[in-house]
Enzyme design. Structure first.
Site, PDB file in Angstrom:
ATOM      1  N   GLY A 370       0.820  -1.203   0.000  1.00  0.00           N
ATOM      2  CA  GLY A 370       0.000   0.000   0.000  1.00  0.00           C
ATOM      3  C   GLY A 370       0.849   1.245   0.000  1.00  0.00           C
ATOM      4  O   GLY A 370       2.067   1.168   0.169  1.00  0.00           O
ATOM      5  N   PRO A 371       0.203   2.390  -0.212  1.00  0.00           N
ATOM      6  CA  PRO A 371       0.943   3.653  -0.266  1.00  0.00           C
ATOM      7  C   PRO A 371       1.601   3.973   1.084  1.00  0.00           C
ATOM      8  O   PRO A 371       1.268   3.351   2.089  1.00  0.00           O
ATOM      9  CB  PRO A 371      -0.128   4.697  -0.589  1.00  0.00           C
ATOM     10  N   PRO A 372       2.513   4.924   1.111  1.00  0.00           N
ATOM     11  CA  PRO A 372       3.195   5.274   2.362  1.00  0.00           C
ATOM     12  C   PRO A 372       2.216   5.824   3.395  1.00  0.00           C
ATOM     13  O   PRO A 372       1.227   6.453   3.044  1.00  0.00           O
ATOM     14  CB  PRO A 372       4.179   6.374   1.945  1.00  0.00           C
ATOM     15  N   GLY A 373       2.524   5.562   4.633  1.00  0.00           N
ATOM     16  CA  GLY A 373       1.789   6.186   5.726  1.00  0.00           C
ATOM     17  C   GLY A 373       0.398   5.631   5.958  1.00  0.00           C
ATOM     18  O   GLY A 373      -0.415   6.273   6.605  1.00  0.00           O
ATOM     19  N   VAL A 374       0.105   4.431   5.454  1.00  0.00           N
ATOM     20  CA  VAL A 374      -1.221   3.871   5.700  1.00  0.00           C
ATOM     21  C   VAL A 374      -1.195   2.853   6.838  1.00  0.00           C
ATOM     22  O   VAL A 374      -2.189   2.188   7.097  1.00  0.00           O
ATOM     23  CB  VAL A 374      -1.820   3.217   4.430  1.00  0.00           C
ATOM     24  N   GLY A 375      -0.059   2.722   7.482  1.00  0.00           N
ATOM     25  CA  GLY A 375      -0.020   1.898   8.685  1.00  0.00           C
ATOM     26  C   GLY A 375       0.536   0.505   8.504  1.00  0.00           C
ATOM     27  O   GLY A 375       0.288  -0.364   9.340  1.00  0.00           O
ATOM     28  N   LYS A 376       1.327   0.270   7.484  1.00  0.00           N
ATOM     29  CA  LYS A 376       1.882  -1.069   7.274  1.00  0.00           C
ATOM     30  C   LYS A 376       2.822  -1.425   8.410  1.00  0.00           C
ATOM     31  O   LYS A 376       2.714  -2.489   9.021  1.00  0.00           O
ATOM     32  CB  LYS A 376       2.631  -1.129   5.934  1.00  0.00           C
ATOM     33  N   THR A 377       3.753  -0.517   8.690  1.00  0.00           N
ATOM     34  CA  THR A 377       4.720  -0.801   9.741  1.00  0.00           C
ATOM     35  C   THR A 377       4.030  -0.913  11.099  1.00  0.00           C
ATOM     36  O   THR A 377       4.303  -1.832  11.870  1.00  0.00           O
ATOM     37  CB  THR A 377       5.796   0.294   9.782  1.00  0.00           C
ATOM     38  N   SER A 696      -4.021   4.154 -18.769  1.00  0.00           N
ATOM     39  CA  SER A 696      -5.318   4.604 -18.261  1.00  0.00           C
ATOM     40  C   SER A 696      -5.597   6.083 -18.522  1.00  0.00           C
ATOM     41  O   SER A 696      -6.660   6.593 -18.211  1.00  0.00           O
ATOM     42  CB  SER A 696      -5.444   4.295 -16.769  1.00  0.00           C
ATOM     43  N   LYS A 739      -7.629   6.086  -7.073  1.00  0.00           N
ATOM     44  CA  LYS A 739      -7.946   7.198  -7.966  1.00  0.00           C
ATOM     45  C   LYS A 739      -9.119   8.013  -7.428  1.00  0.00           C
ATOM     46  O   LYS A 739      -9.109   9.249  -7.465  1.00  0.00           O
ATOM     47  CB  LYS A 739      -8.254   6.671  -9.369  1.00  0.00           C
TER      48      LYS A 739
HETATM   49  N1  LIG Z   1      -5.656   2.916  10.443  1.00  0.00           N
HETATM   50  C1  LIG Z   1      -4.821   3.584  11.249  1.00  0.00           C
HETATM   51  N2  LIG Z   1      -5.169   3.829  12.512  1.00  0.00           N
HETATM   52  C2  LIG Z   1      -4.366   4.520  13.316  1.00  0.00           C
HETATM   53  N3  LIG Z   1      -3.159   5.004  12.961  1.00  0.00           N
HETATM   54  C3  LIG Z   1      -2.739   4.785  11.712  1.00  0.00           C
HETATM   55  C4  LIG Z   1      -3.543   4.060  10.799  1.00  0.00           C
HETATM   56  N4  LIG Z   1      -2.876   3.994   9.632  1.00  0.00           N
HETATM   57  C5  LIG Z   1      -1.716   4.646   9.818  1.00  0.00           C
HETATM   58  N5  LIG Z   1      -1.608   5.113  11.070  1.00  0.00           N
HETATM   59  C6  LIG Z   1      -0.504   5.859  11.636  1.00  0.00           C
HETATM   60  O1  LIG Z   1       0.169   6.526  10.589  1.00  0.00           O
HETATM   61  C7  LIG Z   1       1.574   6.558  10.822  1.00  0.00           C
HETATM   62  C8  LIG Z   1       2.311   6.046   9.618  1.00  0.00           C
HETATM   63  O2  LIG Z   1       2.112   4.649   9.472  1.00  0.00           O
HETATM   64  P1  LIG Z   1       3.258   3.628   9.102  1.00  0.00           P
HETATM   65  O3  LIG Z   1       4.556   4.148   9.473  1.00  0.00           O
HETATM   66  O4  LIG Z   1       2.850   2.306   9.611  1.00  0.00           O
HETATM   67  O5  LIG Z   1       3.130   3.675   7.541  1.00  0.00           O
HETATM   68  P2  LIG Z   1       3.679   2.662   6.464  1.00  0.00           P
HETATM   69  O6  LIG Z   1       2.511   2.119   5.767  1.00  0.00           O
HETATM   70  O7  LIG Z   1       4.616   1.719   7.085  1.00  0.00           O
HETATM   71  O8  LIG Z   1       4.436   3.662   5.471  1.00  0.00           O
HETATM   72  P3  LIG Z   1       5.744   3.439   4.602  1.00  0.00           P
HETATM   73  O9  LIG Z   1       5.345   2.698   3.352  1.00  0.00           O
HETATM   74  O10 LIG Z   1       6.171   4.823   4.270  1.00  0.00           O
HETATM   75  O11 LIG Z   1       6.696   2.684   5.449  1.00  0.00           O
HETATM   76  C9  LIG Z   1       1.802   5.742  12.029  1.00  0.00           C
HETATM   77  O12 LIG Z   1       1.992   6.592  13.117  1.00  0.00           O
HETATM   78  C10 LIG Z   1       0.533   4.936  12.192  1.00  0.00           C
HETATM   79  O13 LIG Z   1       0.275   4.648  13.534  1.00  0.00           O
HETATM   80 MG   LIG Z   2       6.695   1.602   6.995  1.00  0.00          MG
END
Ligand SMILES: Nc1ncnc2c1ncn2[C@@H]1O[C@H](COP(=O)(O)OP(=O)(O)OP(=O)(O)O)[C@@H](O)[C@H]1O
Ligand SMILES: [Mg+2]
Length: 802
Positions: A370-377, A696, A739
């Site tokens: 998924g895109p960055p910052g969506v909570g994967k880590t 697309s 999109k």
């Molecule tokens: N659904 C969610 N509920 C609560 N907090 C979230 C959620 N999704 C993301 N966050 C918060 O957003 C921040 C960024 O998430 P994280 O670092 O896990 O992104 P990532 O998907 O690993 O990004 P990257 O691909 O850049 O590594 C974190 O502080 C995380 O707790």
């Molecule tokens: Mg990450």
């Protein structure tokens, strides 16, 4: 022979040394020396009877007889204690020492035999007779003479107690009898032996006897030197080493390396033993320990082995944590840390459920995409927490070298284990959750393909015997729970992709972002920056303002950062004492604290003119809007395409133009027949620094061209996505959800989509679905119908610009 003796009154007095012997003479016992004829003997006289003797003798003829005592221990030897042969002599000089004793110098005269004692008080007196030498000149005597001379002069050279002058004296003595006496007197041999020499009257025999003593003496001396030099060299060697060690120790002390090699080896051994190595590794460790103990600490090898052994000791060979497979607990943990994403959570729980039922099953590997910052880590972290496992992450983004994963062989200077083994050490257990970030950004080049090493790591069939180059040992990774993350799957090597169970995470809608901000991000930032509920409050409008105006992202990372920035600024106001009451953050305060809005809705502004259409693109970092510009000017039918477009996109542009050529007559009835032959066309996609590709944007390009040619602007509220065919069909595309989210961010409420993508609308969160107007189409004609403003006039654009 006579000697000249100065008298006390100054007159010299001649005394005949070899004067005829009187019948009886005083006997002076010598306790630890033997007198010899023709020699000067200095004597210390302490005994009362001897002092009396000397005084009497000096008053008379000065003559006496010196006799050696058999027993040097006897204080006052009587007649039986003395030898029977002595030497007569004349007291040549006397000196009174203040303590009452005397020093005298006696000039020895001749050998005498004691016949019998005539008095014992106040001192011994005895009758004596001469006992002259027997001398017969012969070559043998001559030879003995020389022999003794050379032997003695060699002795003089070797021993320190004989004065050098003796050498000269001996060399110049022609009389063999005298020579024998002088040497006998000088030698340090037993009293009995000296006495033996004194008593031997046959000069030849005496010389032979003496030569025997000299030979023995020489032998002793040479043995002595040999021993001496051996001892010396041993001492030298020992001392050299001792001094070097002392110096080394001093240096080590100075450097703070309190040597103790033994202690170091012992410490390493204990570490290794505590680490619980499996048998094969223990064998290797033993070998290295053995080598370590025998290497000098200064050698480079020493340090290399120590580091290696420390690595072995630091790995969690036998440490594991107990799994918590309570699904209720897992659900709670996931819910506590993450808003919504129920489908993702369900997938994770299913995964854990399988583990619970079949603990020894070869578990597959999760991959969050998924895109960055969506909570994967952070999801990965929660999974670890839910299961009660340690969590460790490592990034393989940008890794092009296999040895980063597998380490360098120990023969390299500064070699280290690879990133996998390092992560295992940091995790400190052999069953952690290991998150491998950016698996989609791993590259390959001449240094070797890291993905083949990754394959081995992630393959349950192989990873129980993962081999790191540095360790050069098998390390069991089969208990590790691997979770990979990626922004996209396209660039993940297919073999790797095959091994993973993919869980997709998509971007968030503006509403979801608001909820995540309210429930998680803002409270966390408030806490981190020390501004509690009593000090700050964010209104929903303020958060909306931050989301719309200060961030443009699929995830929430920037949002969290901006919220943090607001909190810090407010914290500072409190810290500086500028504020006491609670600060409520509204949109106005957001602008005050964060500055001017960073993003404006610009679709309306950009699309006002004919020739600009709004497209939607999917990128690894989330969806995005893109603008396609088209223009036409007099020329000869050429098409120019700019904006860093990939081949597929260029082909789409050509296809779009071809379609438009065919269709335009229908759309613009009065278009001159030769219009396309007399005009050149230029399609441009701005923001050229971002490479764009994919099919697309096909319908967007066609729309831009049609808009330009017809002079009908594209509706500002409409964006579109779809692939085009030459016959004007619209084909389905991917990434509709991202999109749609991008359209929402750009505040575009209406999207033209291929009708075959209609089923994907279900993936889109309900509130967004309600908010958005999706226009499904099958043909490009329908697209133009939906996207272009109604014709205001049927003026041909080309003639307008001509
Ligand atoms: N659904 C969610 N509920 C609560 N907090 C979230 C959620 N999704 C993301 N966050 C918060 O957003 C921040 C960024 O998430 P994280 O670092 O896990 O992104 P990532 O998907 O690993 O990004 P990257 O691909 O850049 O590594 C974190 O502080 C995380 O707790
Ligand atoms: Mg990450």
């Amino acid at each position: 022979m006579s000697i000249h003796i100065p008298s006390s009154d100054g007159d010299a007095q001649e005394v005949e040394v070899r004067a005829a012997l009187p019948d009886a003479l005083p006997i002076l016992p010598l306790r630890d020396s033997v007198p010899f004829p023709e020699t000067l003997t200095p004597l210390a006289i302490g005994q009362e009877r001897s002092v009396a003797l000397v005084n009497d003798v000096l008053a008379g003829t000065r003559m006496l007889v010196m006799v050696a005592s058999r027993d040097p221990e006897e204080e006052e030897p009587g007649p039986d204690d003395l030898y029977d042969v002595g030497v007569s002599g004349v007291v040549a000089r006397m000196l009174k020492v203040p303590d009452g004793t005397l020093r005298i110098l006696v000039h020895g005269a001749q050998r005498v035999e004691i016949g019998g004692y005539v008095a014992s008080e106040p001192y011994l007196v005895a009758r004596v007779t001469e006992a002259p030498d027997v001398l017969e000149a012969s070559p043998e005597l001559e030879a003995l003479h020389r022999n003794v001379q050379t032997a003695f002069s060699r002795i003089i050279e070797e021993v320190p107690y004989l004065p050098e002058e003796l050498q000269v004296a001996v060399a110049n003595l022609d009389d063999p009898a005298e020579l024998a006496h002088m040497i006998a007197a000088a030698l340090r041999i037993e009293t009995a032996e000296k006495q033996e020499l004194l008593e031997e009257r046959d000069v030849a025999k005496r010389l032979r006897r003496l030569s025997g003593f000299l030979a023995r003496e020489l032998e002793l001396i040479s043995i002595g030197t040999r021993i001496q030099s051996q001892v010396q060299s041993e001492i030298d060697k020992g001392q050299r080493e001792y001094f070097l060690r002392q110096q080394l120790k001093a240096i080590q002390d100075e450097l703070g390396e309190v040597d103790e090699m033994q202690a170091e080896a012992q410490e390493l051994r204990e570490g290794i033993e505590a680490a619980g190595l499996p048998e094969h590794a223990m064998k290797q460790a033993e070998r290295e320990l053995h080598r370590f103990e025998r290497l000098p600490p200064q050698s480079a090898e020493h340090g290399v082995i120590r580091t290696y052994l420390e690595w072995l000791a630091s790995l969690p060979w036998s440490i594991s944590t107990e799994d918590n497979l309570d699904l209720g607990h897992a659900r709670e943990t996931l819910d506590r840390d993450h808003y919504d994403i129920d489908r993702v959570k369900d997938r994770i729980l299913e995964f854990l459920a399988v583990r619970k039922l079949k603990p020894d099953a070869r578990s597959s590997i999760l991959c969050f995409v998924g895109p960055p910052g969506v909570g994967k880590t952070s999801l990965g972290r929660s999974v670890a927490e839910a299961m009660g496992r340690r969590f460790e992450r490592l990034s393989v983004g940008g890794v092009r070298d296999e040895s980063e994963i597998r380490g360098h062989r120990r023969t390299y200077i500064g070699a280290m284990p690879g990133t996998i083994v390092r992560a295992m050490r940091d995790a400190g257990s052999n069953n952690p959750v290991l998150m491998i970030d950016e698996i989609d950004k791993m590259g390959a080049d001449f240094r070797g393909d890291p993905s083949s090493a990754m394959l081995e790591v992630l393959d349950p069939e192989q990873n129980s015997s993962f081999r790191d180059h540095y360790l050069d040992l098998r390390f069991d990774l089969s208990h590790v729970f691997f979770i990979c993350t990626a922004n996209q799957l396209d660039t993940v090597p297919p073999a790797l992709r095959d091994r993973m169970e993919v869980i997709e995470l998509s971007g968030y809608t503006q509403e979801e972002k608001l909820e995540i901000a309210k429930r998680y991000l803002v409270p966390r930032q408030m806490e981190r920056n020390g501004v509690g509920r009593s000090k700050i409050e964010f209104t929903d409008e303020a958060l909306h303002e931050i989301i719309d105006g200060y961030t443009r992202e699929a995830g929430v990372r920037q949002l969290e950062r901006e919220a943090g920035s607001v909190c810090r600024k407010v914290a500072r106001e409190y810290a500086e004492g500028k504020r006491r009451s609670k600060r409520t953050i509204r949109p106005k305060q957001v602008a005050e604290l964060l500055g001017k809005r960073r993003f404006q809705p610009d679709v309306g502004r950009r699309t006002g003119e004919p020739g600009v259409a709004t497209g939607l693109a999917w990128t690894p970092v989330g969806g995005d809007v893109l603008f396609v510009e088209a223009t036409a000017f007099p020329g000869d039918g050429e098409l120019q395409i700019t904006g860093q477009l990939g081949d597929v996109m260029k082909e789409s542009a050509s296809a779009a133009l071809s379609y438009v050529k065919n269709a335009m007559g229908r759309l613009v009835p009065d278009l001159p027949d030769d219009y396309f032959r007399t005009h050149d066309f230029h399609v441009h996609v701005p923001a050229g620094a971002i490479p764009k590709d994919g099919p697309s944007a096909g319908i967007t390009m066609a729309t831009a061209l049609a808009s330009r040619i017809s002079g009908r602007p594209v509706r500002a509220d409409t964006a579109m996505t779809g692939e085009i065919t030459l016959t004007g069909q619209v084909l389905p595309i991917g990434g509709l959800k991202e999109k749609a989210l991008a359209a929402q961010r750009a505040e575009v409420p209406r999207i033209v989509i291929p009708s075959s993508n209609e089923r994907d609308i279900d993936d889109i969160p309900e509130h967004l679905r309600k908010e958005m107007d999706f226009v499904p189409v099958d043909t490009v004609d329908e697209v133009l119908e939906a996207a272009l403003e109604p014709a205001r006039s049927l003026r041909v654009a080309a003639s307008a610009s001509a």
